[in-house]
Design an enzyme around this catalytic site. Structure first.
Site, mmCIF file in Angstrom:
data_model
loop_
_atom_site.group_PDB
_atom_site.id
_atom_site.type_symbol
_atom_site.label_atom_id
_atom_site.label_comp_id
_atom_site.label_asym_id
_atom_site.label_seq_id
_atom_site.Cartn_x
_atom_site.Cartn_y
_atom_site.Cartn_z
ATOM 1 C CG MET A 156 -5.081 6.519 -32.128
ATOM 2 S SD MET A 156 -5.836 5.574 -33.463
ATOM 3 C CE MET A 156 -7.546 5.634 -32.970
ATOM 4 C CD GLU A 392 -5.698 3.719 -35.895
ATOM 5 O OE1 GLU A 392 -4.949 4.586 -36.374
ATOM 6 O OE2 GLU A 392 -5.449 3.097 -34.849
ATOM 7 C CG HIS A 477 -0.681 -2.279 -33.536
ATOM 8 N ND1 HIS A 477 -2.046 -2.153 -33.701
ATOM 9 C CD2 HIS A 477 -0.203 -1.021 -33.488
ATOM 10 C CE1 HIS A 477 -2.367 -0.876 -33.764
ATOM 11 N NE2 HIS A 477 -1.270 -0.161 -33.646
ATOM 12 C CG ASN A 515 -5.103 1.662 -31.597
ATOM 13 O OD1 ASN A 515 -6.313 1.504 -31.501
ATOM 14 N ND2 ASN A 515 -4.558 2.223 -32.635
ATOM 15 C CG PHE A 517 0.484 3.100 -26.455
ATOM 16 C CD1 PHE A 517 0.036 3.728 -25.314
ATOM 17 C CD2 PHE A 517 0.411 3.810 -27.657
ATOM 18 C CE1 PHE A 517 -0.495 5.015 -25.341
ATOM 19 C CE2 PHE A 517 -0.108 5.096 -27.709
ATOM 20 C CZ PHE A 517 -0.580 5.697 -26.539
HETATM 21 P P1 FAE Z 1 8.833 -0.380 -28.112
HETATM 22 O O1 FAE Z 1 8.037 0.834 -27.815
HETATM 23 O O2 FAE Z 1 8.976 -0.820 -29.520
HETATM 24 O O3 FAE Z 1 10.300 -0.145 -27.491
HETATM 25 C C1 FAE Z 1 11.365 -1.018 -27.681
HETATM 26 C C2 FAE Z 1 12.662 -0.225 -27.711
HETATM 27 O O4 FAE Z 1 13.771 -1.126 -27.623
HETATM 28 C C3 FAE Z 1 12.879 0.591 -28.986
HETATM 29 O O5 FAE Z 1 13.170 1.918 -28.657
HETATM 30 C C4 FAE Z 1 14.051 -0.119 -29.675
HETATM 31 O O6 FAE Z 1 14.854 0.757 -30.426
HETATM 32 C C5 FAE Z 1 14.803 -0.701 -28.503
HETATM 33 N N1 FAE Z 1 15.608 -1.882 -28.828
HETATM 34 C C6 FAE Z 1 15.274 -2.940 -29.586
HETATM 35 N N2 FAE Z 1 16.271 -3.864 -29.625
HETATM 36 C C7 FAE Z 1 17.270 -3.365 -28.838
HETATM 37 C C8 FAE Z 1 18.569 -3.842 -28.471
HETATM 38 N N3 FAE Z 1 19.015 -5.034 -28.892
HETATM 39 N N4 FAE Z 1 19.334 -3.064 -27.691
HETATM 40 C C9 FAE Z 1 18.891 -1.863 -27.260
HETATM 41 N N5 FAE Z 1 17.667 -1.358 -27.571
HETATM 42 C C10 FAE Z 1 16.868 -2.106 -28.346
HETATM 43 O O7 FAE Z 1 8.302 -1.644 -27.299
HETATM 44 N N6 FAE Z 1 -0.015 1.806 -30.494
HETATM 45 C C11 FAE Z 1 -1.076 2.368 -29.890
HETATM 46 O O8 FAE Z 1 -1.524 1.879 -28.847
HETATM 47 N N7 FAE Z 1 -1.675 3.483 -30.418
HETATM 48 C C12 FAE Z 1 -1.237 4.053 -31.582
HETATM 49 O O9 FAE Z 1 -1.777 5.084 -32.018
HETATM 50 C C13 FAE Z 1 -0.137 3.454 -32.248
HETATM 51 N N8 FAE Z 1 0.299 3.950 -33.429
HETATM 52 C C14 FAE Z 1 1.448 3.410 -33.987
HETATM 53 C C15 FAE Z 1 1.965 3.978 -35.154
HETATM 54 C C16 FAE Z 1 3.146 3.504 -35.685
HETATM 55 C C17 FAE Z 1 3.689 4.089 -36.949
HETATM 56 C C18 FAE Z 1 3.852 2.456 -35.034
HETATM 57 C C19 FAE Z 1 5.152 1.932 -35.580
HETATM 58 C C20 FAE Z 1 3.340 1.886 -33.877
HETATM 59 C C21 FAE Z 1 2.133 2.347 -33.358
HETATM 60 N N9 FAE Z 1 1.604 1.805 -32.198
HETATM 61 C C22 FAE Z 1 0.489 2.337 -31.632
HETATM 62 C C23 FAE Z 1 2.239 0.644 -31.539
HETATM 63 C C24 FAE Z 1 3.009 1.007 -30.282
HETATM 64 O O10 FAE Z 1 3.869 2.103 -30.521
HETATM 65 C C25 FAE Z 1 3.794 -0.232 -29.822
HETATM 66 O O11 FAE Z 1 2.853 -1.247 -29.537
HETATM 67 C C26 FAE Z 1 4.620 0.031 -28.580
HETATM 68 O O12 FAE Z 1 5.576 1.048 -28.796
HETATM 69 C C27 FAE Z 1 5.335 -1.242 -28.120
HETATM 70 O O13 FAE Z 1 5.895 -0.988 -26.839
HETATM 71 P P2 FAE Z 1 7.065 -1.879 -26.296
HETATM 72 O O14 FAE Z 1 7.416 -1.385 -24.942
HETATM 73 O O15 FAE Z 1 6.709 -3.305 -26.457
#
Ligand code: FAE
Length: 536
Positions: A156, A392, A477, A515, A517
């Protein structure tokens, strides 16, 4: 393959209730992961090292690589580019297996019960794709692997309403965000809208049409929500001409087709420059000043989570993009243990859950929501101004008719938590309290109490336990912990240590009204543009 026959034994019901205990199976190990990667070498000198491969990290890598900088990304999760024993890269939501959860021996599904029965099951411990990280008062779900949250999320892709932006990032120029960076983020992520005519006719969105009907009969504004899923592919799924993903209920544990996750967008473009290398199954543990920049230490792990090597490199610049929780935990520990003594007292503060709370409603028999449900949500109910909630209309892809409407609400929860270092226990802790979800429940009720009264319906009480209405123990989130213009300067440069940056959801103080991202991506686009112009 032996593993395949055992999987076939436990799979195949297509129902949440098909869950059964999973015995030991032959698991692919780290060596079997294809390495379209060049693993980082101990002692390497890296111009730009990015920790984490989610939204903030991927934007950073692409823009640096396009600017001619060699980038190395370090990711604790797997590459997710190799099929498992069933020939698929990702497991299905209805039959979680070893691929589904990060280093757990039992699943921790967001919906834990069905008809009151617990549906979690035993799985072999593996570096699976979804982490359900228990931070005491709250369970935080996060994606693990190259692509971060984009691998597991619902796609989303929501740009907040312009008039709500000052409450999200008060110090950021909204005009610039809405004219330059949100459009750039949406374009590069591949965000598109569903065709409303197809929405009106597709069986797989019956549940969302019921959601729309009930919202509008109670006087709530209904909106279509853009997504990064390929709608043409979904139409072909519906027509039966391609393998199903959204229409096979795939979400949470990865989509085998259709979803434009970061490895297909930002990271594909970054790889195409020839300047990007990625080390999966490497977890950064320490960053500390050194001659020539920063000494970065990381553990290489195998798929059981066992450390197989420890490596130290020197990076000229380090970009923290480990997600709100990952970045906050690293920075809080590195400050407290003296590795990064110059960080300021704002580190670890300003963390929020984006007000997430879930609930289901039980519809009348004449309002079926459909046995076939697209796992990709595309509808929302906006009651932010009056009631502090944006809901949603979410799928419940069980494969059977449930007469349930299911919702994930984002609410204007005012509580903010802080990460601190517990020296005695040797770990970072978060002071979020379970009771802090109450304002979110109250705000979500501003929508669903009214709909239930109008429709003569009731809440489902069987999805989060026995006689429990609210999924108020979790968030998808996480946001904050190294907030922009507090822990960092106006563009994510950490105070006290030149050459260190925060690029992810940790910059946003706890809430994005929708949401998150697209906002994380747009903010990273804004910041990296200035960093490249001024610091390189
Ligand atoms: P993120 O995408 O979490 O990336 C961080 C990365 O760093 C990950 O791959 C980790 O494995 C890695 N990492 C962590 N610590 C370390 C370390 N020490 N060394 C190496 N690697 C590391 O961060 N958001 C939306 O806008 N729309 C949606 O529909 C939505 N649905 C979601 C559904 C689910 C089930 C989940 C869990 C989340 C959802 N989200 C959604 C939230 C969204 O995916 C989240 O806000 C973003 O992914 C965050 O982005 P970041 O770049 O902050």
């Amino acid at each position: 393959m032996e593993g395949l026959s055992r999987r076939r034994f436990i799979g195949g019901t297509g129902s949440l209730l098909g869950a059964a205990a999973l015995g030991a199976i032959d698991l692919p190990n780290a060596a079997a992961q294809s390495q379209e990667t060049q693993l980082i070498e101990p002692g390497a000198q890296i111009p730009a090292l990015v920790i984490g491969t989610g939204y903030g990290g991927s934007v950073t890598a692409l823009r640096l690589a396009q600017a001619g900088v060699d980038v190395h990304m370090v990711e604790m999760g797997m590459a997710w580019d190799t099929p498992g024993p069933d020939g698929k890269v990702f497991a299905n939501t209805t039959s979680p297996d070893h691929r589904s959860f990060w280093l757990r021996t039992r699943t921790k599904q967001p919906i834990s019960n069905f008809l009151g029965f617990p549906i979690d099951r035993n799985v072999p411990r593996y570096t699976g794709i979804l982490d359900a990280e228990d931070l005491g008062g709250i369970l935080v779900y996060q994606g693990r692997g190259v692509g971060g949250g984009s691998l597991v999320n619902g796609g989303m892709a929501v740009t907040p309403q312009r008039d709500r932006f000052p409450a999200i990032l008060p110090s950021v120029d909204a005009d610039e965000m809405y004219s330059v960076y949100y459009p750039r983020a949406n374009r590069t992520l591949g965000v598109t809208d569903i065709d409303p005519a197809w929405f009106d006719s597709a069986d797989c969105y019956q549940y969302a049409r019921v959601g729309r009907k009930h919202a509008s009969r109670s006087g709530f504004p209904f909106m279509f929500v853009p997504n990064v899923y390929d709608w043409d592919y979904m139409r072909q799924e519906a027509a039966g001409t391609v393998p199903r993903s959204a229409l096979a209920g795939e979400i949470l544990y990865g989509n085998n087709h259709g979803k434009k996750s970061l490895p297909k967008t930002y990271l594909a473009q970054a790889r195409a420059t020839g300047r990007l290398t990625v080390s999966p199954l490497h977890r950064v543990t320490t960053v500390t000043p050194a001659t020539g920049g920063y000494s970065v230490t990381m553990e290489q792990i195998d798929t059981t989570g066992t450390v197989v090597a420890t490596k130290t490199v020197v990076a000229r610049r380090v970009f923290f993009a480990a997600g709100s929780v990952g970045t906050s935990k690293l920075l809080v520990r590195l400050k407290a243990t003296g590795a990064l003594p110059g960080l300021n007292d704002e580190i670890g503060r300003g963390w929020g859950d984006n007000g997430n709370v879930m609930c289901g409603r039980a519809n009348h028999l004449w309002d079926p929501t459909g046995a076939l449900q697209s796992s990709i949500p595309t509808a929302g109910i906006d009651n932010w101004t009056a009631g502090g909630a944006f809901a949603e209309v979410a799928p419940l892809p069980t494969g059977i008719e449930t007469w349930a409407s299911f919702y994930l609400s984002i609410t204007n929860n005012p509580h903010r938590a802080r990460f601190t270092w517990n020296a005695a226990a040797g770990r970072v802790e978060l002071d979020w309290q379970a009771a802090w979800k109450q304002p979110s429940v109250t705000m979500a009720k501003s929508i669903f109490d009214r709909i239930n009264a109008k429709e003569g319906t009731i809440y489902r009480t069987d999805l989060f336990g026995v006689h429990k209405i609210w999924g108020d123990h979790l968030t998808y989130h996480p946001l904050g912990g190294a907030v922009l213009d507090k822990a960092t300067d106006h563009h994510g440069r950490l105070h006290g240590h030149p050459g260190l940056y925060v690029m992810d959801g940790a910059l946003i103080p706890g809430n994005t009204t929708v949401n998150p991202f697209v906002t994380i991506t747009a903010l990273a686009e804004r910041n990296i543009e200035r960093i490249i112009a001024d610091d390189f």
